[in-house]
Motif scaffolding. Structure first.
Motif, PDB file in Angstrom:
ATOM      1  N   LEU A  95     -16.560  21.726   0.500  1.00 51.33           N
ATOM      2  CA  LEU A  95     -15.602  20.644   0.349  1.00 51.33           C
ATOM      3  C   LEU A  95     -16.236  19.350   0.835  1.00 51.33           C
ATOM      4  CD1 LEU A  95     -12.652  19.717  -0.238  1.00 51.33           C
ATOM      5  CD2 LEU A  95     -12.173  20.189   2.188  1.00 51.33           C
ATOM      6  N   VAL A  96     -16.216  18.324  -0.027  1.00 51.35           N
ATOM      7  CA  VAL A  96     -16.766  17.022   0.339  1.00 51.35           C
ATOM      8  C   VAL A  96     -15.760  16.295   1.217  1.00 51.35           C
ATOM      9  CG1 VAL A  96     -17.633  14.810  -0.532  1.00 51.35           C
ATOM     10  CG2 VAL A  96     -18.069  16.920  -1.810  1.00 51.35           C
ATOM     11  N   GLY A  97     -16.215  15.856   2.386  1.00 55.70           N
ATOM     12  CA  GLY A  97     -15.317  15.182   3.320  1.00 55.70           C
ATOM     13  C   GLY A  97     -14.842  13.843   2.794  1.00 55.70           C
ATOM     14  N   ASN A  98     -13.586  13.514   3.114  1.00 59.21           N
ATOM     15  CA  ASN A  98     -13.063  12.207   2.766  1.00 59.21           C
ATOM     16  C   ASN A  98     -13.560  11.165   3.756  1.00 59.21           C
ATOM     17  OD1 ASN A  98     -11.603  12.842   0.477  1.00 59.21           O
ATOM     18  ND2 ASN A  98      -9.745  13.392   1.615  1.00 59.21           N
ATOM     19  N   SER A  99     -13.468   9.901   3.359  1.00 60.76           N
ATOM     20  CA  SER A  99     -13.839   8.809   4.266  1.00 60.76           C
ATOM     21  C   SER A  99     -12.961   8.904   5.517  1.00 60.76           C
ATOM     22  CB  SER A  99     -13.622   7.467   3.564  1.00 60.76           C
ATOM     23  OG  SER A  99     -14.015   6.410   4.373  1.00 60.76           O
ATOM     24  N   PRO A 100     -13.516   8.719   6.760  1.00 58.45           N
ATOM     25  CA  PRO A 100     -14.886   8.270   7.064  1.00 58.45           C
ATOM     26  C   PRO A 100     -15.891   9.422   7.201  1.00 58.45           C
ATOM     27  CG  PRO A 100     -13.624   8.377   9.070  1.00 58.45           C
ATOM     28  CD  PRO A 100     -12.687   8.816   7.978  1.00 58.45           C
ATOM     29  N   ASN A 101     -15.532  10.639   6.762  1.00 60.19           N
ATOM     30  CA  ASN A 101     -16.426  11.790   6.880  1.00 60.19           C
ATOM     31  C   ASN A 101     -17.046  12.155   5.536  1.00 60.19           C
ATOM     32  OD1 ASN A 101     -15.822  12.213   9.669  1.00 60.19           O
ATOM     33  ND2 ASN A 101     -13.865  13.136   9.052  1.00 60.19           N
ATOM     34  N   ARG A 102     -17.271  11.144   4.696  1.00 62.12           N
ATOM     35  CA  ARG A 102     -17.737  11.418   3.345  1.00 62.12           C
ATOM     36  C   ARG A 102     -19.132  12.027   3.339  1.00 62.12           C
ATOM     37  NH1 ARG A 102     -16.074  10.467  -1.593  1.00 62.12           N
ATOM     38  NH2 ARG A 102     -17.557  10.108  -3.281  1.00 62.12           N
ATOM     39  N   GLY A 103     -19.900  11.809   4.394  1.00 58.71           N
ATOM     40  CA  GLY A 103     -21.234  12.370   4.447  1.00 58.71           C
ATOM     41  C   GLY A 103     -21.280  13.806   4.901  1.00 58.71           C
ATOM     42  N   LEU A 104     -20.121  14.397   5.192  1.00 60.44           N
ATOM     43  CA  LEU A 104     -20.085  15.767   5.686  1.00 60.44           C
ATOM     44  C   LEU A 104     -19.573  16.708   4.604  1.00 60.44           C
ATOM     45  CD1 LEU A 104     -18.629  15.240   9.264  1.00 60.44           C
ATOM     46  CD2 LEU A 104     -21.018  15.481   8.596  1.00 60.44           C
ATOM     47  N   PHE A 105     -20.070  17.938   4.655  1.00 62.77           N
ATOM     48  CA  PHE A 105     -19.614  18.981   3.736  1.00 62.77           C
ATOM     49  C   PHE A 105     -19.126  20.160   4.569  1.00 62.77           C
ATOM     50  CE2 PHE A 105     -22.965  16.586   1.648  1.00 62.77           C
ATOM     51  CZ  PHE A 105     -22.397  16.286   0.415  1.00 62.77           C
ATOM     52  N   TYR A 106     -18.053  20.753   4.129  1.00 62.62           N
ATOM     53  CA  TYR A 106     -17.463  21.873   4.857  1.00 62.62           C
ATOM     54  C   TYR A 106     -17.530  23.121   3.988  1.00 62.62           C
ATOM     55  CZ  TYR A 106     -15.611  17.900   7.405  1.00 62.62           C
ATOM     56  OH  TYR A 106     -15.493  16.717   8.108  1.00 62.62           O
ATOM     57  N   CYS A 107     -18.168  24.159   4.517  1.00 63.96           N
ATOM     58  CA  CYS A 107     -18.279  25.408   3.780  1.00 63.96           C
ATOM     59  C   CYS A 107     -16.926  26.116   3.827  1.00 63.96           C
ATOM     60  CB  CYS A 107     -19.376  26.271   4.395  1.00 63.96           C
ATOM     61  SG  CYS A 107     -19.679  27.793   3.470  1.00 63.96           S
ATOM     62  N   ILE A 108     -16.299  26.278   2.664  1.00 66.48           N
ATOM     63  CA  ILE A 108     -14.949  26.851   2.618  1.00 66.48           C
ATOM     64  C   ILE A 108     -14.926  28.157   1.831  1.00 66.48           C
ATOM     65  CG2 ILE A 108     -13.839  24.587   2.867  1.00 66.48           C
ATOM     66  CD1 ILE A 108     -13.384  24.584  -0.162  1.00 66.48           C
ATOM     67  N   THR A 109     -16.064  28.782   1.671  1.00 67.39           N
ATOM     68  CA  THR A 109     -16.152  29.999   0.850  1.00 67.39           C
ATOM     69  C   THR A 109     -15.263  31.105   1.395  1.00 67.39           C
ATOM     70  OG1 THR A 109     -18.438  29.432   0.328  1.00 67.39           O
ATOM     71  CG2 THR A 109     -17.724  31.668  -0.164  1.00 67.39           C
ATOM     72  N   GLU A 110     -15.448  31.465   2.664  1.00 66.98           N
ATOM     73  CA  GLU A 110     -14.656  32.547   3.257  1.00 66.98           C
ATOM     74  C   GLU A 110     -13.175  32.186   3.301  1.00 66.98           C
ATOM     75  OE1 GLU A 110     -16.193  33.711   7.013  1.00 66.98           O
ATOM     76  OE2 GLU A 110     -18.201  34.186   6.255  1.00 66.98           O
ATOM     77  N   TYR A 111     -12.893  30.926   3.541  1.00 68.19           N
ATOM     78  CA  TYR A 111     -11.510  30.462   3.610  1.00 68.19           C
ATOM     79  C   TYR A 111     -10.812  30.661   2.269  1.00 68.19           C
ATOM     80  CZ  TYR A 111      -7.619  27.272   4.495  1.00 68.19           C
ATOM     81  OH  TYR A 111      -6.376  26.723   4.668  1.00 68.19           O
ATOM     82  N   LEU A 112     -11.505  30.310   1.171  1.00 66.95           N
ATOM     83  CA  LEU A 112     -10.907  30.462  -0.153  1.00 66.95           C
ATOM     84  C   LEU A 112     -10.742  31.932  -0.519  1.00 66.95           C
ATOM     85  CD1 LEU A 112     -12.691  27.692  -2.284  1.00 66.95           C
ATOM     86  CD2 LEU A 112     -10.394  27.652  -1.324  1.00 66.95           C
ATOM     87  N   GLN A 113     -11.733  32.746  -0.185  1.00 65.39           N
ATOM     88  CA  GLN A 113     -11.644  34.171  -0.505  1.00 65.39           C
ATOM     89  C   GLN A 113     -10.478  34.824   0.205  1.00 65.39           C
ATOM     90  OE1 GLN A 113     -15.548  35.546   0.542  1.00 65.39           O
ATOM     91  NE2 GLN A 113     -16.413  35.078  -1.485  1.00 65.39           N
TER      92      GLN A 113
END
Length: 615
Positions: A95-113
């Motif tokens: 998941l691409v972070g929204n501003s002001p965290n746009r430079g961060l990515f959050y791994c949501i694989t296990e969460y979605l599963q």
């Protein structure tokens, strides 16, 4: 000096046979052997591929998408390769972070599963958000970025050939550098991959106030595809590691195999500006024979490719047909080439060849060049824009061409090679790959790696001088204005000299700097004048107890020159390059130097061997 023959005569290429035990291939080998020649076996491009690729799919959900639509799209993705590396799957959703965290990515694989079958309302939270799905695909080729894949390649391709045809009739194997090593060869949605890249990103990336846990490090991978403030440095690390991995894993391993079989390994480069997209310095340093296949046209960027080949090898090869005019080979030699290949099966080093005596006298020793120029490849890796890269390479080629026209020889090295540099405070020199340089030239570019800036700054503290062409780099690791402003302190420091203004003004300034700071073992002046004859290109090679000076008149006029050789306790002979005859030139001594009256016709070369008297 006693002339020496090369052990092998480089003649031509023969394609790798399409089938095992090909009678047609064996017949071709035997026909070439009948005229006393050997050949290179050129491996086809479709064999020089890698197996795994990292891919991305970008999902941009709008505010009106339902949870079911989002769920269905995220479930309908390729599964990729089932290969698990180090018990960790690379495939996953980010998941691409929204501003002001746009430079961060959050791994949501296990969460979605966990939520797919239990809580589908979680997909409502992805409205208006961007999700990236990264996965690995298996192309079914040999993995030439891993030790195991290269071992399979050597066993099934090279060893199989040797067992079928032997090595008596061949010089060795040759390859062309694969397209996947260029960042511009990819569409931004797929990248060559092997597990060691993931390990390198974990070990080498340094971000201030960032927790480099396993989960966060995995979240750095989307920066290779999705532009963030960290993308330039992560891309730079990735492409440097890709180049180094291919060099260390494939090129070095194949070279070792060839040495074991008492044959050679070569890389062929058809003359083209596209090779500037590659880190040639890193790639060619592990090759016996880099071979240039020249094009009819002559451009400054192709000249840079030729000089890059000569910069990284004691033996540099070029393909020339035997019937081509001699001045082409003489011009090649001035750049540093000392081997010639003949595509018509005629040996270019045998008796009667026009190139024979050039080769025999330039194969000894190693080149001496006073200037080193950094390649701007990091600018491409950190900002892969074709239009900007064209402008950078034009400026790079202009700088190299002007240094050459001013009468100075140079090497081209990458920032990777700069990292191993050694400095000498007594004379302000820099040593890279065992070669000593008096000056560093920094071409106009966009960005430099932080480690390069650190090494260059250290060099200036050892009395080293840097000349930087404008516009100068303004990004450090792809970012602007990073405290403590290392880049700015380097560029505008007291030991860095800027070239600014029009091209003619910069050329004049550069010529003044080089004349003031570069000390050469030989200078060529117009007769009865104080001006140097810049049309005379000088290639110097260090040999035991002396030097070889190869002088080539690149101009179209007859020249009457005065050759000045530093030092007076010297023994000097000249080799006639058309007959191999040894000549004792007339010279005189003055001001502790040796002088010789020397005439050149257009495109003529003269070769002097200068040895120190034994004391």
């Amino acid at each position: 000096m006693k002339n020496k023959r090369s052990n092998n005569s480089l003649n031509t290429f023969l394609e790798y046979p399409k089938t095992d035990g090909s009678k047609q291939h064996l017949s071709a080998l035997q026909k070439i052997a009948e005229i006393g020649n050997k050949v290179w076996i050129q491996l086809p491009n479709n064999l020089i591929r890698t197996r795994y690729y990292l891919n991305v799919i970008e999902f941009n959900f709008n505010e009106f998408d339902t949870a079911e639509i989002i769920r269905r799209e995220l479930l309908n993705v390729p599964t990729g390769s089932n290969r698990e590396t180090n018990e960790q799957s690379i495939s996953g959703f980010f998941l691409v972070g929204n501003s002001p965290n746009r430079g961060l990515f959050y791994c949501i694989t296990e969460y979605l599963q966990d939520c797919i079958n239990t809580d589908t309302h979680v997909f409502d939270r992805l409205r208006g958000r961007t999700v990236l799905y990264i996965y690995i695909t298996d192309e079914g080729n040999k993995d030439l970025l891993s030790d195991s894949g290269v071992s399979e390649f050597i066993d099934e391709i090279l060893n199989n050939y040797v067992e079928s045809y032997g090595t008596d009739l061949i010089l060795g194997f040759s390859v062309e550098l694969p397209e996947f090593l260029s960042i511009l060869a990819h569409n931004g949605l797929t990248l060559p991959w092997t597990q060691s890249f993931y390990d390198d990103i974990q070990n080498n990336i340094h971000l201030d106030e960032t927790d480099l846990s396993s989960e966060y490090s995995l979240s750095l991978l989307p920066s290779l595809f999705y532009e963030t403030h960290n993308s330039p440095i992560i891309r730079g690390i990735f492409w440097q590691n890709l180049t180094s991995q291919f060099t260390n894993c494939f090129l070095s391993s194949v070279k070792s195999y060839c040495i074991e079989k008492n044959i050679h390994f070569a890389v062929t480069l058809p003359e083209s500006a596209r090779w500037l997209q590659y880190d040639l310095g890193t790639l060619l340093c592990s090759i016996d024979y880099p071979i240039l296949i020249p094009d009819e046209s002559d451009t400054t960027r192709r000249f840079v490719v030729a000089k890059s080949i000569c910069s990284n090898s004691k033996r540099a090869c070029v393909v020339r047909k035997e019937e081509q005019t001699l001045h082409l080979s003489l011009n090649d030699a001035s750049k540093g080439f000392n081997e010639w290949l003949s595509p018509d099966y005629h040996s270019s080093q045998t008796k009667g060849s026009k190139n024979r005596y050039i080769h025999e006298n330039l194969i000894d020793g190693y080149p001496i060049r006073p200037i080193v120029i950094l390649t701007p490849i990091q600018s491409l890796w950190m900002e892969p824009d074709q239009k900007k890269w064209n402008n950078i390479t034009k400026a790079f080629a202009w700088l190299c061409d002007i240094v050459w026209k001013l009468g100075y020889d140079f090497d081209i090295v990458s920032e990777k090679q700069l990292s191993t540099a050694v400095f000498n405070s007594s004379n302000g020199t820099i040593t890279i790959n065992g070669y000593i340089y008096q000056l560093v030239l920094l071409p106009s570019c966009i960005s430099l790696h932080e480690n390069s800036v650190r090494r260059l700054t250290e060099y200036t503290k050892y009395k080293g001088r840097i000349i930087a062409d404008s516009p100068t780099p303004y990004l450090l690791n792809g970012k602007i204005g990073l405290a403590p402003y290392q880049l700015e302190r380097l560029i505008y420091g007291r030991s860095t000299y800027l070239l600014d203004g029009t091209q003619s003004e910069r050329e004049e300034t550069l010529g003044r700097y080089l004349k003031k700071w570069i000390k050469l073992g030989i200078r060529v002046y117009y007769s009865n004048e104080e001006n140097t004859a810049d049309e005379i290109k000088v290639h110097q090679r260090k040999i035991e107890n002396g030097d070889i000076f190869y002088l080539f008149n690149s101009g179209s006029k007859n020249l009457h020159t005065l050759v000045e050789i530093l030092g007076e306790d010297k023994d000097i002979i000249e080799i006639d390059l058309s007959s191999g005859e040894v000549i004792r030139p007339e010279f005189w001594k003055a001001n502790k130097n040796i002088y010789h009256d020397c005439k050149f016709s257009p495109k003529q070369a003269r070769l002097f061997i200068v040895k120190n008297f034994d004391i």
